[in-house]
Design a protein around this motif. Structure first.
Motif, PDB file in Angstrom:
ATOM      1  N   ASP A   1       1.226  -1.263   0.100  1.00 58.70           N
ATOM      2  CA  ASP A   1      -0.042   0.009   0.111  1.00 58.70           C
ATOM      3  C   ASP A   1       0.749   1.064  -0.523  1.00 58.70           C
ATOM      4  OD1 ASP A   1      -1.880   1.691   0.045  1.00 58.70           O
ATOM      5  OD2 ASP A   1      -2.092   1.571   2.555  1.00 58.70           O
ATOM      6  N   GLN A   2       0.819   2.141  -1.378  1.00 54.76           N
ATOM      7  CA  GLN A   2       2.279   2.670  -0.828  1.00 54.76           C
ATOM      8  C   GLN A   2       1.580   4.050  -1.378  1.00 54.76           C
ATOM      9  OE1 GLN A   2       5.964   1.239  -3.672  1.00 54.76           O
ATOM     10  NE2 GLN A   2       6.047   3.584  -4.258  1.00 54.76           N
ATOM     11  N   ALA A   3       1.763   5.643  -1.219  1.00 52.58           N
ATOM     12  CA  ALA A   3       1.287   6.528  -1.029  1.00 52.58           C
ATOM     13  C   ALA A   3       2.157   7.493  -2.410  1.00 52.58           C
ATOM     14  CB  ALA A   3       0.687   7.445   0.076  1.00 52.58           C
ATOM     15  N   SER A   4       3.650   7.427  -1.653  1.00 55.32           N
ATOM     16  CA  SER A   4       4.220   7.715  -2.937  1.00 55.32           C
ATOM     17  C   SER A   4       6.110   6.721  -2.140  1.00 55.32           C
ATOM     18  CB  SER A   4       4.771   9.180  -2.395  1.00 55.32           C
ATOM     19  OG  SER A   4       6.080   9.653  -3.353  1.00 55.32           O
ATOM     20  N   GLY A   5       7.284   7.804  -2.988  1.00 55.02           N
ATOM     21  CA  GLY A   5       8.164   6.642  -2.005  1.00 55.02           C
ATOM     22  C   GLY A   5       8.715   5.766  -3.158  1.00 55.02           C
ATOM     23  N   GLU A   6       9.936   4.758  -2.581  1.00 55.72           N
ATOM     24  CA  GLU A   6      10.261   3.940  -3.702  1.00 55.72           C
ATOM     25  C   GLU A   6      10.255   2.044  -2.943  1.00 55.72           C
ATOM     26  OE1 GLU A   6      13.592   5.153  -5.695  1.00 55.72           O
ATOM     27  OE2 GLU A   6      13.688   6.579  -6.332  1.00 55.72           O
ATOM     28  N   PHE A   7      10.039   1.139  -3.526  1.00 60.62           N
ATOM     29  CA  PHE A   7      10.174  -0.072  -2.952  1.00 60.62           C
ATOM     30  C   PHE A   7      10.633  -0.971  -4.231  1.00 60.62           C
ATOM     31  CE2 PHE A   7       7.872  -4.247  -2.566  1.00 60.62           C
ATOM     32  CZ  PHE A   7       9.064  -4.663  -1.346  1.00 60.62           C
ATOM     33  N   HIS A   8      11.767  -1.674  -3.484  1.00 66.10           N
ATOM     34  CA  HIS A   8      12.588  -2.549  -3.830  1.00 66.10           C
ATOM     35  C   HIS A   8      12.128  -4.393  -3.789  1.00 66.10           C
ATOM     36  CE1 HIS A   8      16.049  -3.263  -7.701  1.00 66.10           C
ATOM     37  NE2 HIS A   8      15.543  -4.406  -6.666  1.00 66.10           N
ATOM     38  N   PHE A   9      11.710  -4.792  -3.993  1.00 66.97           N
ATOM     39  CA  PHE A   9      11.468  -5.851  -3.857  1.00 66.97           C
ATOM     40  C   PHE A   9      12.547  -7.280  -4.710  1.00 66.97           C
ATOM     41  CE2 PHE A   9       9.644 -10.285  -4.252  1.00 66.97           C
ATOM     42  CZ  PHE A   9       9.785 -11.030  -2.813  1.00 66.97           C
ATOM     43  N   GLY A  10      13.426  -8.304  -3.529  1.00 68.54           N
ATOM     44  CA  GLY A  10      14.233  -9.066  -4.895  1.00 68.54           C
ATOM     45  C   GLY A  10      15.610  -8.758  -4.991  1.00 68.54           C
ATOM     46  N   PRO A  11      16.669  -9.283  -5.737  1.00 71.82           N
ATOM     47  CA  PRO A  11      15.663 -10.912  -6.279  1.00 71.82           C
ATOM     48  C   PRO A  11      15.410 -12.266  -5.059  1.00 71.82           C
ATOM     49  CG  PRO A  11      18.195 -10.431  -6.172  1.00 71.82           C
ATOM     50  CD  PRO A  11      17.848  -9.424  -6.044  1.00 71.82           C
ATOM     51  N   CYS A  12      14.604 -12.540  -5.682  1.00 70.81           N
ATOM     52  CA  CYS A  12      14.586 -14.050  -4.754  1.00 70.81           C
ATOM     53  C   CYS A  12      14.986 -15.311  -5.225  1.00 70.81           C
ATOM     54  CB  CYS A  12      13.206 -13.726  -3.829  1.00 70.81           C
ATOM     55  SG  CYS A  12      11.986 -13.378  -5.312  1.00 70.81           S
ATOM     56  N   LEU A  13      14.280 -16.053  -4.207  1.00 66.08           N
ATOM     57  CA  LEU A  13      14.810 -17.367  -4.979  1.00 66.08           C
ATOM     58  C   LEU A  13      13.295 -18.130  -5.844  1.00 66.08           C
ATOM     59  CD1 LEU A  13      16.946 -19.498  -2.052  1.00 66.08           C
ATOM     60  CD2 LEU A  13      17.566 -18.242  -4.450  1.00 66.08           C
ATOM     61  N   SER A  14      12.162 -17.778  -5.529  1.00 65.96           N
ATOM     62  CA  SER A  14      11.113 -17.828  -5.526  1.00 65.96           C
ATOM     63  C   SER A  14      10.205 -16.751  -5.586  1.00 65.96           C
ATOM     64  CB  SER A  14      10.435 -19.582  -4.827  1.00 65.96           C
ATOM     65  OG  SER A  14      10.230 -19.025  -3.560  1.00 65.96           O
ATOM     66  N   ALA A  15       9.059 -16.888  -6.405  1.00 63.04           N
ATOM     67  CA  ALA A  15       8.294 -15.294  -5.663  1.00 63.04           C
ATOM     68  C   ALA A  15       6.792 -15.882  -4.751  1.00 63.04           C
ATOM     69  CB  ALA A  15       7.348 -15.314  -7.549  1.00 63.04           C
ATOM     70  N   PRO A  16       6.413 -14.700  -4.623  1.00 63.98           N
ATOM     71  CA  PRO A  16       5.482 -15.338  -3.508  1.00 63.98           C
ATOM     72  C   PRO A  16       3.571 -15.867  -4.256  1.00 63.98           C
ATOM     73  CG  PRO A  16       6.111 -12.663  -3.102  1.00 63.98           C
ATOM     74  CD  PRO A  16       6.917 -13.847  -4.534  1.00 63.98           C
ATOM     75  N   GLU A  17       3.732 -16.290  -4.039  1.00 65.85           N
ATOM     76  CA  GLU A  17       2.068 -17.103  -4.087  1.00 65.85           C
ATOM     77  C   GLU A  17       1.247 -16.114  -4.766  1.00 65.85           C
ATOM     78  OE1 GLU A  17       0.333 -19.542  -1.687  1.00 65.85           O
ATOM     79  OE2 GLU A  17       1.679 -20.718  -1.482  1.00 65.85           O
ATOM     80  N   THR A  18       0.867 -14.519  -4.449  1.00 62.19           N
ATOM     81  CA  THR A  18       0.501 -13.607  -4.895  1.00 62.19           C
ATOM     82  C   THR A  18       0.651 -12.359  -4.161  1.00 62.19           C
ATOM     83  OG1 THR A  18      -1.405 -13.884  -2.762  1.00 62.19           O
ATOM     84  CG2 THR A  18      -1.650 -15.235  -3.930  1.00 62.19           C
ATOM     85  N   ILE A  19       0.802 -11.356  -5.186  1.00 68.69           N
ATOM     86  CA  ILE A  19       0.831  -9.620  -4.654  1.00 68.69           C
ATOM     87  C   ILE A  19       0.477  -8.605  -5.364  1.00 68.69           C
ATOM     88  CG2 ILE A  19       2.558  -8.230  -5.522  1.00 68.69           C
ATOM     89  CD1 ILE A  19       4.784 -10.807  -6.901  1.00 68.69           C
ATOM     90  N   SER A  20       0.186  -8.354  -4.397  1.00 72.23           N
ATOM     91  CA  SER A  20      -1.209  -7.173  -4.647  1.00 72.23           C
ATOM     92  C   SER A  20      -1.091  -5.986  -3.304  1.00 72.23           C
ATOM     93  CB  SER A  20      -2.613  -8.277  -3.767  1.00 72.23           C
ATOM     94  OG  SER A  20      -2.515  -8.182  -2.650  1.00 72.23           O
ATOM     95  N   GLY A  21      -1.902  -4.773  -4.300  1.00 70.84           N
ATOM     96  CA  GLY A  21      -1.569  -3.479  -4.118  1.00 70.84           C
ATOM     97  C   GLY A  21      -1.993  -1.705  -4.039  1.00 70.84           C
ATOM     98  N   SER A  22      -1.554  -1.317  -3.872  1.00 70.87           N
ATOM     99  CA  SER A  22      -2.157   0.101  -4.455  1.00 70.87           C
ATOM    100  C   SER A  22      -0.937   1.235  -4.591  1.00 70.87           C
ATOM    101  CB  SER A  22      -3.434   0.356  -3.927  1.00 70.87           C
ATOM    102  OG  SER A  22      -2.955   0.648  -2.650  1.00 70.87           O
ATOM    103  N   LEU A  23      -0.704   1.761  -6.173  1.00 76.24           N
ATOM    104  CA  LEU A  23       0.509   2.519  -6.232  1.00 76.24           C
ATOM    105  C   LEU A  23      -0.605   3.519  -6.216  1.00 76.24           C
ATOM    106  CD1 LEU A  23       3.128   3.403  -6.136  1.00 76.24           C
ATOM    107  CD2 LEU A  23       2.787   2.342  -8.180  1.00 76.24           C
ATOM    108  N   ALA A  24      -0.187   5.152  -5.666  1.00 74.22           N
ATOM    109  CA  ALA A  24      -0.711   6.882  -5.482  1.00 74.22           C
ATOM    110  C   ALA A  24       0.228   6.858  -6.907  1.00 74.22           C
ATOM    111  CB  ALA A  24      -1.386   7.282  -4.075  1.00 74.22           C
ATOM    112  N   SER A  25       1.992   7.118  -5.891  1.00 76.32           N
ATOM    113  CA  SER A  25       2.735   7.578  -7.000  1.00 76.32           C
ATOM    114  C   SER A  25       3.761   7.120  -6.261  1.00 76.32           C
ATOM    115  CB  SER A  25       2.416   9.233  -6.463  1.00 76.32           C
ATOM    116  OG  SER A  25       3.577   9.678  -7.339  1.00 76.32           O
TER     117      SER A  25
END
Length: 337
Positions: free
Chosen positions: A257-281
């Motif tokens: 749940d991201q209003a602004s800023g930066e998010f970096h995920f990974g690298p990872c050995l396996s992906a999550p089963e589900t990725i969800s969310g909202s991005l305002a900016s």
């Protein structure tokens, strides 16, 4: 498109800040429902959409009310939380900081709430802490409140000051800064939950390739958070501004749940089963293994969505479902080499 209430609250706070700055420099004479209004279609706020702005206005009222309540309590909190030598709330304190420790067997979850400064959370060998969870506070300059550590039903709460500080703590800029260190023995690394609430500052969380917790929650208003060598089942991120980097594995669910800023995920050995969310900016980068079988559903008002897996079937045994709502900003799903 319907975003989460928390996202609108964050947008509302950003809007209020912008309007305040505008009023300071130019009076914001245009903020009336006629004559070149910023809220008129095509105006500065019109890009968000009238429905979104209606919800933002409602949530902004609630947010301002809560902030006023926090501010009203600030003076009494400071009077009670001023630094002194001795033991307060289980914390042994001196003019240089505080120290708290508890047997790891008594803790199944940790909530860390810090307002400013820096923080370090590390999984360490049991021999380093004699099998205890240890919290160290270091103070830098000026009179400051003592941290408060407490346990309730197995939850260890570490707070910047008595009363949790809340948003009111951000206005008390005459204080110096405080750093916090949390050491978790390897034998206690399988917690049910770990929560970091950070108003500002820099924080590092090192999981030492252990399963730190079932669920990790990161609630970041500003500043920088770096998570490395981490393994959790579920990760929930709420980001108002600043930047967060997560390197490690998330087995089941990643929610953003991201209003602004930066998010970096990974690298990872396996992906999550589900990725969800909202991005305002802002900007989100998700680095997933090249063999990921990704299915994506993105509802986008503006901004950009990049998907390296759009033309790849991937390995069905490594499936990941992505669902996202975007008002603006950039979402990139990259294939890690």
């Amino acid at each position: 498109m319907k975003l989460e209430r928390s996202t609108y609250v964050k947008i509302a706070l950003i809007v209020l800040l912008c309007l305040g700055v505008c009023g300071f420099f130019g009076g914001c004479r245009g903020i009336v429902p006629w004559g070149g209004s910023l809220l008129a279609p095509g105006g500065l706020m019109g890009c968000v959409g009238w429905n979104a702005m209606g919800e933002i206005a409602g949530y902004a009222g609630d947010a301002v009310g809560e902030m006023a309540g926090y501010a009203g309590d600030a003076a009494s909190e400071v009077a009670d939380a001023t630094l002194h030598s001795g033991v307060r709330g289980g914390v042994a304190s001196t003019s240089e900081g505080g120290h708290f420790e508890i047997d790891a067997s008594e803790v199944n979850a940790i909530d860390l709430n810090w307002l400013a400064g820096s923080g370090s959370v590390r999984v360490v060998p049991d021999s380093e802490t004699d099998g205890k969870i240890v919290v160290n506070e270091t103070m830098h300059g000026g009179p400051q409140p003592v941290m408060v550590c407490s346990t309730n039903d197995g939850v260890l709460s570490v707070n910047y000051m008595e009363g949790d500080g809340g948003l009111s703590g951000c206005s008390l800029g005459t204080w110096g800064s405080k750093d916090v260190e949390v050491l978790i023995p390897e034998s206690a690394a399988s917690l049910e939950r770990f929560v970091l609430e950070a108003a500002s500052g820099e924080y590092g969380i090192d999981g030492a390739d252990a399963m730190l917790c079932e669920k990790m929650e990161l609630d970041v208003a500003s500043g920088s958070v770096s998570v490395s060598q981490m393994s959790v089942t579920d990760l929930e991120l709420s980001l108002t501004s600043g930047n967060v980097a997560y390197e490690g594995s998330v087995a089941k669910t990643l929610h953003i749940d991201q209003a602004s800023g930066e998010f970096h995920f990974g690298p990872c050995l396996s992906a999550p089963e589900t990725i969800s969310g909202s991005l305002a900016s802002g900007h989100i980068v998700l680095e997933l293994p090249a063999n990921t079988a990704l299915t994506a559903q993105v509802d986008k008002t503006s901004g950009n969505f990049t998907n390296d897996f759009a033309d790849s079937a991937g390995d069905p045994s490594h499936s990941c479902e992505l669902s996202f709502d975007i008002i603006s900003g950039n979402l990139e799903v990259l294939s890690a080499e």
